[in-house]
Design an enzyme around this catalytic site. Sequence first.
Site, PDB file in Angstrom:
ATOM      1  N   HIS A   1      -1.638   2.007  -1.097  1.00 36.68           N
ATOM      2  CA  HIS A   1      -0.521   2.944  -1.059  1.00 36.68           C
ATOM      3  C   HIS A   1      -0.329   3.439   0.362  1.00 36.68           C
ATOM      4  O   HIS A   1      -1.282   3.860   1.028  1.00 36.68           O
ATOM      5  CB  HIS A   1      -0.803   4.112  -2.004  1.00 36.68           C
TER       6      HIS A   1
ATOM      7  N   ASN B   1       6.148   7.205   3.302  1.00 37.53           N
ATOM      8  CA  ASN B   1       5.458   7.205   2.016  1.00 37.53           C
ATOM      9  C   ASN B   1       6.512   7.179   0.911  1.00 37.53           C
ATOM     10  O   ASN B   1       7.235   8.157   0.715  1.00 37.53           O
ATOM     11  CB  ASN B   1       4.589   8.464   1.922  1.00 37.53           C
TER      12      ASN B   1
ATOM     13  N   CYS C   1       2.078   8.373  -6.905  1.00 33.91           N
ATOM     14  CA  CYS C   1       1.646   7.386  -5.914  1.00 33.91           C
ATOM     15  C   CYS C   1       0.749   6.303  -6.493  1.00 33.91           C
ATOM     16  O   CYS C   1       0.636   5.227  -5.926  1.00 33.91           O
ATOM     17  CB  CYS C   1       0.946   8.094  -4.754  1.00 33.91           C
TER      18      CYS C   1
END
Length: 350
Positions: free
Chosen positions: A268, A298, A119
């Site tokens: 993020h 995500n 991430c």
Amino acid sequence: MLQEFQGVEIEAISACVPRRKIFNNSFGDLFSPKEYRVFEKTVGITERRWAEDEVTASDLGYAAALDLINKYEVNKEDIQCLIFLSQTPDYKIPFTSNILQHKLELKKEILCLDINAGCAGFIQGLSTAFSIAKSLKKGKVLFIVAETLSKILSTEDRSTAMLFGDAAAAVLIGCNELNQDKTYFNFFSDGGNADAIQIPDGGYRNGISKESLDIITDELGNKKHNLHLTMNGPKVFDFTLREISKSIEKLLDKVNVKKEDVDYYLLHQSNQFIIKQIAQQLKVEQEKMLLNINIFGNTSGVSIPLLMCSNNTLLNDSQNILMSGYGSGLNWGNLLINISKTKIFDIIEI
């Protein structure tokens, strides 16, 4: 760790998502109706894109790169480095960037490099790309970040099944000595909590055995095997709220930029509630914290460039942009950059 670059810029960026939309009602009895409503209100996800079985992360990355090359009219001879960043590559061996070099018909006199990062990967990969571009002077770096996390999820695991989506982005980085703007990075790592986000088996610490595919039911009723992605949600949640805003403030303090002088914060896309909490911790307007997690979920390292492409009109002429990536590792990093000259293309679908 603090890095500073001058004369290196993101020239153009493109992003690609699968056409297939997966809505929350696709997950059947995973949650009760009330829990679905709470999930949508807090986490913020109502849909995500999942690739078809035959589509890999490199396929999405290839489409994004080809879109960038065609729309920005890139001379392929100028590309001297190709970086591919993913946790879902085509193979363990060989690495994927050299496969993409051939598919994209790039020259053979080129540096191909794969990076395994999650991430925080966009920030980490961009730092690598900037470093190489600075050394090349005239050559371009093509940086592709792509994920198909849907392929490593258990659809019966409440902690992961509904969180993740698939996507890719391609970024062209070049050295422009006439550009006097400075770009700043800072990075952090906490390997002591590496097991917070993990696939337990399938590497060379714990290989693949027949037991790797045994379905395990945990104390919360989640069902998965050891080749599925596992996540300790509370540990990750605590980490983000404890570390991310501090690290952003540290970067801004180091470079003498006030929080209110940042045009937009591109975080993020992990969790809508977390992003709003970080905004409160930083005492910046919620409107400056851009979101697209509701429609893409995500997408790990792709989430920031995907966020850029989904807000390309808004980001035109933006001077100070703060980007922050955080997650598996545990790793986190931030970036302050001027993208007023960057060409940001619309998202494509395949």
